[in-house]
Design an enzyme around this catalytic site. Structure first.
Site: not given
Length: 380
Positions: A81, A293, A295, A297
């Site tokens: 992330s 961010d 990734d 999400d």
């Protein structure tokens, strides 16, 4: 050492899988370093990417057991992330596209930290405790972010899935929400949407186009966005999404991964924690800017005013604005019996909770999932 599926007392209802040699070879290849403890939490496992090979191999096996237990497809996402580029992580996705059921977190932690010579016993313990039918077929789908370590770690995951005879689909590089979507679609036989990456874009784009066509009299709105892609997968996938939006939104993407390191001086977490614009962001006042961010999400909006002051619109503010807007629509439709729920984590900004409470009837509810949430209902 007991065979996989062997019952205590010596009788074996299920022998070591027919792919015995693959299992033995894989466990020897993906060995656990000594004195490495790691714990599965809400975000899954996260640590240095170089320390994760054995962990992700074992999560491949756990995903197979989870699939057998649920008789459904399970997802696995390889990402850390908003963490620095050298970190990585892994998390399992349950059949409805949700986080892994929290009672399984202890199994993930136990399996990841078992010594190599205790691995089969640890797998057997999960099988016995949960009464898993090891003859049940298993299916796992997985994806990864753009970190350098993600591809080799995905190979370790595949080895773990194959070691227990699971079938799999490797979706390559995706955002975390895209993988969650694919898991949900796969298990709903397409009722939730097409189980393809294109289906993801089509579903969101259709909703956006419909919403855009229903907005009248909003003369102040400018369909322009400056997007910080955190040098991650979100930038890549936004470029693909734009092809489905019929030209209704102009998105200027910076930190798109063509240069710069993932999440370095950019990305949603950097913007929120540092309370400043990310590297490469325009400094003009009044521009609508946003950050993903690593990734894809997490999303925050921000802008600079005429005095050059930074203003952040985080999830709490975005949720409040959306609730107010939807509330206006509900009041216009005179659906007097309808209430609007706003879900916040227990770590939400206190000022936003106070604002919502001042506009809400008294119906706070607390409930436990993987963390605590507050549900607050607006009157309409």
């Amino acid at each position: 050492m007991m065979q996989l599926g062997q019952q205590e007392g010596g009788s074996s209802s299920v022998p070591l899988p027919q792919h015995r040699q693959a299992f033995l070879l894989a466990t020897q290849t993906h060995r656990k370093p000594p004195d490495k403890f790691i714990e599965y939490g809400t975000a899954g496992f996260r640590t240095r990417g170089s320390d994760l090979d054995h962990v992700i191999f074992r999560m491949g096996m756990l995903a197979v057991l989870r699939s057998k237990a649920k008789m459904a497809t399970i997802g696995v996402m390889i990402t850390a992330s908003h963490n620095p580029e050298d970190d990585n992580g892994v998390k399992l996705v349950d059949p409805n596209g949700e986080m892994l059921e929290n009672t399984w977190e202890v199994h993930a932690t136990t399996l990841a930290n078992s010594s190599d010579d205790q691995l089969v016993e640890a797998l057997n313990a999960v099988i016995r405790l949960l009464g898993i039918d090891v003859l049940q077929p298993a299916n796992v789908i997985y994806a990864r972010d753009t970190r350098p370590s993600s591809h080799p770690l995905s190979e370790a995951l595949k080895a773990g899935i194959e070691a227990l005879g699971g079938s799999y689909v490797d979706y390559g590089i995706l955002t975390t929400p895209q993988l969650h979507y694919l898991v949900r679609c796969t298990n709903s036989a397409g009722a939730y949407g097409k189980a393809t990456e294109a289906g993801y874009y089509e579903k969101l784009a259709t909703a956006f186009v419909h919403l855009n066509s229903s907005v009248d009299g909003c003369t102040a709105y400018r369909p322009q966005l400056w997007l910080d892609g955190a040098n991650g997968v979100g930038a890549l996938k936004m470029k693909e999404m734009l092809q489905h939006l019929q030209g209704l939104l102009s998105v200027n993407i910076f930190n798109d991964g063509s240069s710069g390191k993932l999440n370095h001086l950019c990305g949603a977490d950097f913007v929120k924690v540092q309370q400043c614009i990310p590297l490469g962001a325009p400094k003009d006042s009044g521009l609508r800017c946003a950050s993903f961010d690593g990734d894809g999400d997490r999303l925050v909006y921000f802008y600079s005013d005429q005095n050059g002051c930074f203003h952040l619109l985080d999830g709490d503010k975005i949720a409040t604005l959306m609730a107010n807007y939807i509330g206006d629509l509900v009041r216009q439709a005179e659906v007097l019996s309808l209430k609007i729920g706003v879900v916040q984590t227990a770590y939400a900004n206190g000022a936003s909770t106070d604002y919502i409470n001042n506009a809400a009837v008294s119906c706070e509810k607390f409930f436990q999932t993987n963390c605590f949430f507050t549900e607050i209902c607006f009157p309409v």
